[in-house]
Scaffold this motif. Structure first.
Motif, PDB file in Angstrom:
ATOM      1  N   THR A  15       0.825  -1.214   0.000  1.00 22.02           N
ATOM      2  CA  THR A  15       0.000   0.000   0.000  1.00 22.02           C
ATOM      3  C   THR A  15       0.859   1.264   0.000  1.00 22.02           C
ATOM      4  O   THR A  15       0.548   2.221  -0.705  1.00 22.02           O
ATOM      5  CB  THR A  15      -0.974   0.004   1.205  1.00 22.02           C
ATOM      6  N   ALA A 101      -4.046   2.641  10.190  1.00 24.30           N
ATOM      7  CA  ALA A 101      -5.449   2.222  10.231  1.00 24.30           C
ATOM      8  C   ALA A 101      -6.054   2.748  11.524  1.00 24.30           C
ATOM      9  O   ALA A 101      -5.814   2.194  12.592  1.00 24.30           O
ATOM     10  CB  ALA A 101      -5.549   0.699  10.147  1.00 24.30           C
ATOM     11  N   GLN A 102      -6.821   3.842  11.404  1.00 23.73           N
ATOM     12  CA  GLN A 102      -7.296   4.519  12.615  1.00 23.73           C
ATOM     13  C   GLN A 102      -8.320   3.725  13.416  1.00 23.73           C
ATOM     14  O   GLN A 102      -8.407   3.890  14.631  1.00 23.73           O
ATOM     15  CB  GLN A 102      -7.832   5.907  12.270  1.00 23.73           C
ATOM     16  N   GLU A 103      -9.088   2.842  12.778  1.00 18.18           N
ATOM     17  CA  GLU A 103     -10.059   2.053  13.533  1.00 18.18           C
ATOM     18  C   GLU A 103      -9.371   0.876  14.212  1.00 18.18           C
ATOM     19  O   GLU A 103      -9.531   0.638  15.399  1.00 18.18           O
ATOM     20  CB  GLU A 103     -11.179   1.550  12.618  1.00 18.18           C
ATOM     21  N   ARG A 104      -8.565   0.158  13.450  1.00 18.93           N
ATOM     22  CA  ARG A 104      -7.913  -1.045  13.972  1.00 18.93           C
ATOM     23  C   ARG A 104      -6.845  -0.715  15.018  1.00 18.93           C
ATOM     24  O   ARG A 104      -6.677  -1.429  15.993  1.00 18.93           O
ATOM     25  CB  ARG A 104      -7.287  -1.797  12.807  1.00 18.93           C
ATOM     26  N   TYR A 105      -6.102   0.382  14.806  1.00 19.38           N
ATOM     27  CA  TYR A 105      -5.020   0.755  15.728  1.00 19.38           C
ATOM     28  C   TYR A 105      -5.225   2.167  16.261  1.00 19.38           C
ATOM     29  O   TYR A 105      -4.338   3.005  16.201  1.00 19.38           O
ATOM     30  CB  TYR A 105      -3.666   0.652  15.018  1.00 19.38           C
ATOM     31  N   PHE A 109      -2.311   5.118  16.175  1.00 23.33           N
ATOM     32  CA  PHE A 109      -2.535   5.409  14.763  1.00 23.33           C
ATOM     33  C   PHE A 109      -1.324   6.091  14.104  1.00 23.33           C
ATOM     34  O   PHE A 109      -0.912   7.161  14.527  1.00 23.33           O
ATOM     35  CB  PHE A 109      -3.791   6.278  14.636  1.00 23.33           C
ATOM     36  N   TYR A 136      -9.859  12.716  10.922  1.00 25.04           N
ATOM     37  CA  TYR A 136      -9.403  11.398  11.372  1.00 25.04           C
ATOM     38  C   TYR A 136     -10.025  11.124  12.744  1.00 25.04           C
ATOM     39  O   TYR A 136     -10.220  12.049  13.529  1.00 25.04           O
ATOM     40  CB  TYR A 136      -7.879  11.362  11.524  1.00 25.04           C
ATOM     41  N   ASP A 155      -5.051   6.704   5.489  1.00 22.46           N
ATOM     42  CA  ASP A 155      -5.704   5.495   5.999  1.00 22.46           C
ATOM     43  C   ASP A 155      -6.473   4.896   4.828  1.00 22.46           C
ATOM     44  O   ASP A 155      -7.614   5.239   4.564  1.00 22.46           O
ATOM     45  CB  ASP A 155      -6.636   5.836   7.157  1.00 22.46           C
ATOM     46  N   GLN A 156      -5.793   4.036   4.105  1.00 19.37           N
ATOM     47  CA  GLN A 156      -6.356   3.424   2.902  1.00 19.37           C
ATOM     48  C   GLN A 156      -7.475   2.452   3.256  1.00 19.37           C
ATOM     49  O   GLN A 156      -8.386   2.250   2.473  1.00 19.37           O
ATOM     50  CB  GLN A 156      -5.210   2.735   2.165  1.00 19.37           C
ATOM     51  N   ARG A 157      -7.401   1.855   4.437  1.00 19.13           N
ATOM     52  CA  ARG A 157      -8.380   0.843   4.852  1.00 19.13           C
ATOM     53  C   ARG A 157      -9.763   1.439   5.114  1.00 19.13           C
ATOM     54  O   ARG A 157     -10.748   0.945   4.609  1.00 19.13           O
ATOM     55  CB  ARG A 157      -7.876   0.123   6.101  1.00 19.13           C
ATOM     56  N   THR A 158      -9.843   2.511   5.918  1.00 18.71           N
ATOM     57  CA  THR A 158     -11.160   3.043   6.280  1.00 18.71           C
ATOM     58  C   THR A 158     -11.494   4.373   5.607  1.00 18.71           C
ATOM     59  O   THR A 158     -12.639   4.796   5.648  1.00 18.71           O
ATOM     60  CB  THR A 158     -11.295   3.228   7.813  1.00 18.71           C
TER      61      THR A 158
END
Length: 185
Positions: A15, A101-105, A109, A136, A155-158
């Protein structure tokens, strides 16, 4: 000496490489060389540039990404480990971007970015390209200093839908600052 911006990145899942390629494409071949993975270069290749964009994924609890932080591929940790003496980055201007990844970590972050920025600042580099934290959602990030990130955070994931716009805005900010270095060299 290269009269272009040098772009280097560490990546684990690809990524960070993808983001680096997007940035290089937006800046164009005349202004920015093709991005290179730090696991394929030596220090001399990086020092050949006066203006740099450096990118990193986040790994571990804010460590510099590498095998000791759980990466499978050589990353920034391994690049830095090959340095036999303290490099001199005085006179170099560097903008950083980091992925997280702001949600996961949420509790750490994009924290790895600060460790990398501090390393280069300690070697005399001028750091540019801080970025607002607006938009964010996270609990803590070491990369947040005085209310702003030390570089662009992706944050490419969320928030992948915001990536292109964030890159566009950040490059509009750091592009002229990096270009300035090229006019001097």
């Amino acid at each position: 000496m290269h009269n272009k911006i040098g772009m280097f990145f560490g990546t684990e899942t690809g990524t960070t490489r993808l983001i680096a390629k997007k940035m290089q494409k937006k800046l164009g071949d005349e202004l920015c060389d093709k991005p290179l993975n730090v696991n394929r270069i030596g220090l001399a290749e990086m020092l050949a540039y006066d203006a740099l964009i450096l990118g990193t994924p986040s790994y571990g609890v804010g460590e510099i990404p590498g095998k000791s932080a759980g990466c499978f591929e050589p990353n920034w940790e391994e690049f830095l480990a090959q340095l036999t003496e303290t490099p001199d980055f005085r006179g170099k201007r560097i903008a950083f971007f980091g992925l997280g990844a702001q949600e996961r970590y949420a509790d750490r972050f994009a924290s790895s970015l600060l460790a990398l920025v501090e390393k280069f600042r300690g070697w005399g580099a001028e750091i540019v390209g801080e970025w607002p934290a607006d938009g964010y959602v996270f609990e803590h990030s070491a990369a947040l200093v005085d209310g702003r990130f030390v570089g662009l955070i992706i944050d490419q994931r969320t928030q992948g839908m915001l990536t292109d716009e964030r890159i566009e805005r950040w490059l509009a900010q750091v592009g002229p600052l990096l270009r300035e270095k090229l006019a001097v060299s």
